[in-house]
Design an enzyme around this catalytic site. Structure first.
Site, PDB file in Angstrom:
ATOM      1  N   LYS A 289      37.792  41.708  43.996  1.00 32.03           N
ATOM      2  CA  LYS A 289      38.807  40.806  43.439  1.00 32.03           C
ATOM      3  C   LYS A 289      39.565  40.117  44.571  1.00 32.03           C
ATOM      4  O   LYS A 289      40.215  40.764  45.384  1.00 32.03           O
ATOM      5  CB  LYS A 289      39.781  41.602  42.567  1.00 32.03           C
ATOM      6  N   ASP A 294      49.338  36.503  43.091  1.00 35.20           N
ATOM      7  CA  ASP A 294      49.414  36.689  41.649  1.00 35.20           C
ATOM      8  C   ASP A 294      50.849  36.543  41.155  1.00 35.20           C
ATOM      9  O   ASP A 294      51.642  37.471  41.232  1.00 35.20           O
ATOM     10  CB  ASP A 294      48.865  38.065  41.260  1.00 35.20           C
ATOM     11  N   LYS A 301      55.490  37.370  36.462  1.00 35.11           N
ATOM     12  CA  LYS A 301      56.113  38.585  36.993  1.00 35.11           C
ATOM     13  C   LYS A 301      57.578  38.272  37.280  1.00 35.11           C
ATOM     14  O   LYS A 301      57.885  37.296  37.965  1.00 35.11           O
ATOM     15  CB  LYS A 301      55.406  39.028  38.274  1.00 35.11           C
ATOM     16  N   ASP A 313      47.075  41.257  46.225  1.00 34.53           N
ATOM     17  CA  ASP A 313      46.153  41.280  45.094  1.00 34.53           C
ATOM     18  C   ASP A 313      44.741  40.858  45.497  1.00 34.53           C
ATOM     19  O   ASP A 313      43.822  40.934  44.689  1.00 34.53           O
ATOM     20  CB  ASP A 313      46.678  40.372  43.978  1.00 34.53           C
ATOM     21  N   ASP A 372      48.409  37.449  33.194  1.00 40.18           N
ATOM     22  CA  ASP A 372      48.605  38.377  34.308  1.00 40.18           C
ATOM     23  C   ASP A 372      47.484  39.414  34.387  1.00 40.18           C
ATOM     24  O   ASP A 372      47.469  40.243  35.281  1.00 40.18           O
ATOM     25  CB  ASP A 372      49.964  39.075  34.182  1.00 40.18           C
ATOM     26  N   GLU A 374      44.507  38.634  35.158  1.00 33.66           N
ATOM     27  CA  GLU A 374      43.583  37.634  35.715  1.00 33.66           C
ATOM     28  C   GLU A 374      42.473  38.259  36.543  1.00 33.66           C
ATOM     29  O   GLU A 374      41.409  37.657  36.726  1.00 33.66           O
ATOM     30  CB  GLU A 374      44.348  36.615  36.564  1.00 33.66           C
ATOM     31  N   ARG A 376      40.385  40.686  36.018  1.00 34.75           N
ATOM     32  CA  ARG A 376      39.122  40.888  35.289  1.00 34.75           C
ATOM     33  C   ARG A 376      38.468  39.552  34.937  1.00 34.75           C
ATOM     34  O   ARG A 376      37.256  39.482  34.770  1.00 34.75           O
ATOM     35  CB  ARG A 376      39.365  41.754  34.059  1.00 34.75           C
TER      36      ARG A 376
END
Length: 521
Positions: A289, A294, A301, A313, A372, A374, A376
């Site tokens: 990933k 993010d 967030k 992230d 959020d 994201e 996956r």
């Protein structure tokens, strides 16, 4: 940036690379200033470190006269130093020796000293040395009589020193001086030991690369900059690097990946890095990933402390780049390909909205239940690409994916999800070896967990760790697959063990060892 829509799908798959300058802040720089030399003879230095097996009795080293031996052994007796693994005894201004200090470092029973314990001891040694003014350090290991243990322990200690001495200081106008000692390691057979040292140094370079990529702030580690950085550090090692830009991502139908960055002017990319260490037709695929920052998207967030760390992230993608670099640096006889879907989750008038439906590379549709979630979304297309276009024999994906994983296992273990016992066994073996431990969580018994009312599946569900894994499982198809959720392990607020403050590079050593173990089956 030039539009590439006119390219045929065949040209896209051939790996045409986008051309634009990388940001200077994302340009590779030297990671470490510590230097090592392997020798079979005593060297003069500011510090002498003696590796002492447990219950060695009276110490007698070449060059020690009677007064020196009496002083050292008197200190051992008074301190009741036994050589227990990890124990230390410092002797200042030793009589009759040209060293300012002598440090006795216990190694216990050398045959029982694990790699991980020796690496932790090396990190502790680094901290001790950095607290002195020493510029040169000589490590004497020849009390470890067995050559195999001698070389193994020395290389592991050196690895721990290296890992602890990394610093991320590129943004400081006046950075503190980095540890820059010159270590000489006296071993049983220098030629044989040097091979192990070089293997560990290649692994350390992979960890440093992952730390650097993860530490980069969002505005400097955005998708294209990440990909360019990886290209610069991998290609000199013989790694084949392909970078697919946003129009190529769209043309291949990877709408799930593309959707995460569509609200930003820094669009999605896909990095593919292949190391052909053997001629196997099917590679092992590592998918990481690479969400470079993010915000949460429209599911924003809202906690300042949380969003401040969201440049981490991309740690899963960084781990994949680091593992490919390590394997290439080791010239490992494996065929492995790293796939890093790269995004930046931003808000604008063009951003994906909660409730939108996107189409993944395999043609299936996804309801975006939460912007959020994201990770996956981008991994789905990365896994599909590895299966469909790289014909992977096995796929391991790795990500800082869910807070639910932290709730289940904390930071001591990564969660793994797989239905393949050989993958689980080798992954657990690799994790135990390097102390990046993993623990299996179930996939069965969660029917309907990612069912959507309006699409083929939704990117949310409860429990969260299982929902993420089951969502991703679909995109692996029949290919043997494992999902690694490493949430909570990418960053430390203060130095601990082999990790300095900041990014840990977690996953590099796990994946590097797992690929070799799985390949050897």
């Amino acid at each position: 940036m030039k539009t590439l829509l006119a390219l045929s799908i065949g040209a896209i798959l051939a790996g045409s690379t986008l051309l634009s300058p990388a940001v200077s802040a994302a340009t590779p720089t030297p990671y470490i200033h510590t230097q090592f030399n392997v020798t079979e003879s005593m060297q003069q230095a500011d510090l002498l470190v003696v590796l002492v097996p447990e219950d060695s009795g009276e110490l007698r080293l070449s060059g020690w006269d009677r007064a020196s031996r009496n002083h050292i052994n008197r200190a051992i007796s008074v301190a009741a130093f036994t050589g227990k693994a990890g124990s230390q005894l410092e002797i200042v201004a030793p009589v009759g020796l040209n060293y300012g200090r002598v440090l006795l470092l216990g190694v216990g029973n050398p045959a029982e000293l694990t790699r991980a314990k020796a690496e932790e001891m090396g990190a502790s040694l680094s901290g001790w040395v950095n607290g002195t003014k020493a510029e040169t350090v000589h490590v004497h290991s020849q009390l470890i009589a067995n050559a195999t243990d001698n070389h193994r322990i020395s290389a592991a200690l050196a690895h721990g020193v290296e890992l602890r001495n990394y610093r991320f200081d590129r943004y400081k106008s006046q950075p503190d001086a980095r540890p820059a000692q010159r270590y000489s390691w006296q071993v049983a057979l220098a030629t044989d030991a040097r091979v192990q040292f070089e293997q560990k140094q290649a692994l350390a370079q992979g960890v440093f690369t992952a730390r650097e990529l993860t530490n980069l702030p969002g505005s400097d580690g955005y998708p294209e900059a990440f990909a360019r950085y990886a290209q610069q550090v991998l290609e000199p090692l013989g790694v084949e690097v392909t970078i697919l830009g946003p129009e190529q991502v769209k043309a291949l139908g990877m709408g799930s990946l593309y959707s995460v960055s569509q609200g930003s002017h820094m669009k999605a990319h896909l990095l593919v890095a292949r190391w052909r260490g053997n001629q196997d037709e099917q590679p092992i695929a590592l998918v990481g990933k690479g969400n470079s920052f993010d915000t949460g998207g429209y599911n924003l967030k809202t906690q300042a402390a949380s969003i401040l760390r969201m440049h981490t992230d991309k740690a899963g993608g960084a781990a994949v780049v680091g593992a490919i670099k390590a394997l290439a640096g080791q010239k490992a006889p494996v065929h492995v390909v790293g796939v890093v879907p790269l995004s930046i989750n931003m808000i604008s008038g063009d951003a994906t909205l909660p409730g939108d439906v996107v189409t993944a590379g395999d043609g299936s549709t996804i309801e975006v239940g939460n912007t959020d979630a994201e990770g996956r979304l981008i991994l789905a297309d990365g896994i599909w690409y590895a299966r469909e276009h790289l014909n992977a024999r096995a796929i391991a994906d790795i990500a800082t994916l869910t807070g639910a994983k932290v709730g289940a296992l904390g930071n001591a273990y990564s969660a793994i999800f797989t239905q393949h016992s050989d993958i689980e066994q080798t992954m657990r073996e690799a994790g135990d070896l390097v102390q990046e431990r993993v623990w299996p969580l179930p996939l069965e018994g969660y029917d309907g967990i990612v069912r959507s009312r309006i699409a083929d599946r939704i990117n949310t569900g409860s429990p969260g760790a299982q929902a993420g894994a089951i969502f991703l499982q679909h995109f692996a198809g029949d290919t043997p697959w494992v999902h690694i959720d490493m949430a909570g392990e990418a960053f430390v607020n203060s130095a601990t063990g082999i990790h300095p403050e900041g990014s840990t590079g977690h996953g590099v050593r796990l994946l590097t060892e797992w690929v070799k173990l799985y390949q050897a089956q």
